[in-house]
Design an enzyme around this catalytic site. Sequence first.
Site, PDB file in Angstrom:
ATOM      1  N   ASP A 168      29.025  13.968   1.417  1.00 58.27           N
ATOM      2  CA  ASP A 168      29.403  12.559   1.401  1.00 58.27           C
ATOM      3  C   ASP A 168      28.179  11.669   1.646  1.00 58.27           C
ATOM      4  OD1 ASP A 168      32.066  13.162   0.970  1.00 58.27           O
ATOM      5  OD2 ASP A 168      32.588  13.099   3.105  1.00 58.27           O
ATOM      6  N   TYR A 170      27.661  23.041  10.136  1.00 56.26           N
ATOM      7  CA  TYR A 170      27.483  21.599  10.317  1.00 56.26           C
ATOM      8  C   TYR A 170      27.280  21.270  11.790  1.00 56.26           C
ATOM      9  CZ  TYR A 170      29.690  21.254   5.669  1.00 56.26           C
ATOM     10  OH  TYR A 170      30.014  21.392   4.333  1.00 56.26           O
ATOM     11  N   ARG A 208      35.791  16.001   8.301  1.00 54.25           N
ATOM     12  CA  ARG A 208      36.529  14.768   8.627  1.00 54.25           C
ATOM     13  C   ARG A 208      37.962  15.085   9.035  1.00 54.25           C
ATOM     14  NH1 ARG A 208      36.818  11.356   3.709  1.00 54.25           N
ATOM     15  NH2 ARG A 208      36.100  13.120   2.469  1.00 54.25           N
ATOM     16  N   ASP A 249      36.366   8.938   8.665  1.00 52.37           N
ATOM     17  CA  ASP A 249      34.962   8.751   9.030  1.00 52.37           C
ATOM     18  C   ASP A 249      34.669   7.252   9.010  1.00 52.37           C
ATOM     19  OD1 ASP A 249      34.773   8.052   6.351  1.00 52.37           O
ATOM     20  OD2 ASP A 249      33.395   9.664   5.800  1.00 52.37           O
TER      21      ASP A 249
END
Length: 221
Positions: A42, A70, A176, A84
């Site tokens: 993203d 992550y 998310r 987010d």
Amino acid sequence: MNSFEEGRMILVNKPLHWTSADAVKKIRNRVHAKVGHAGTLDPLATGLLILCTGKFTKKINEYMSREKEYTGTFTLGATTPSYDLETNPENQKDFLQITKADIGEAAKKLTGEIIQVPPVYSAIKKNGERSYDLARQGRAVVLDGRKVTVSVFETQILELPLVSFRIVCSTGTYIRSLANDLGESLGCGAYLSSLCRTRIGEFLLKDAIDPEASDFIKTDN
């Protein structure tokens, strides 16, 4: 035919606010060969993006299927429609009673093989249209849950409402959604406030190039 047309795999450290397509275009303009990416990041995320050139674009699905790692932060005490900071926080709730143990227990519930519902602000197609396009138009979107695996979900309170995390997961996992689900489990809401992809399979962020550097890649002359 240069080596990029023959096929190369390039590790890129995607900057904040760049789309994955921006990174592809930057590399394509430099190497003058076909380029594709192995897994979208993203615009609000940073970190490792695998790009394939030339004949290596046939390997994209192989790279996409690998385990991901992550790091980043969740913010407790509110939710956002996109899960987010693409959209504004809303539904503010008190978070001061939340403890480290509470967060750890909520993360434990989201570890292992789980059924995850993707965010409506995602590129998944619904009746031939991108879900995020429908969501931005204010149209109701209902996405089906799908099976993903979260093998590691570590959390640490930085300073409430900020919680840092490290997550190792299967391809197709939405961090998310994990943020939103964690907040729902805690009863105070949460959203993803920063995200960095640090690993794809055996490939590491520390070995990636900076596409904003003037000499970020050497071409064949």
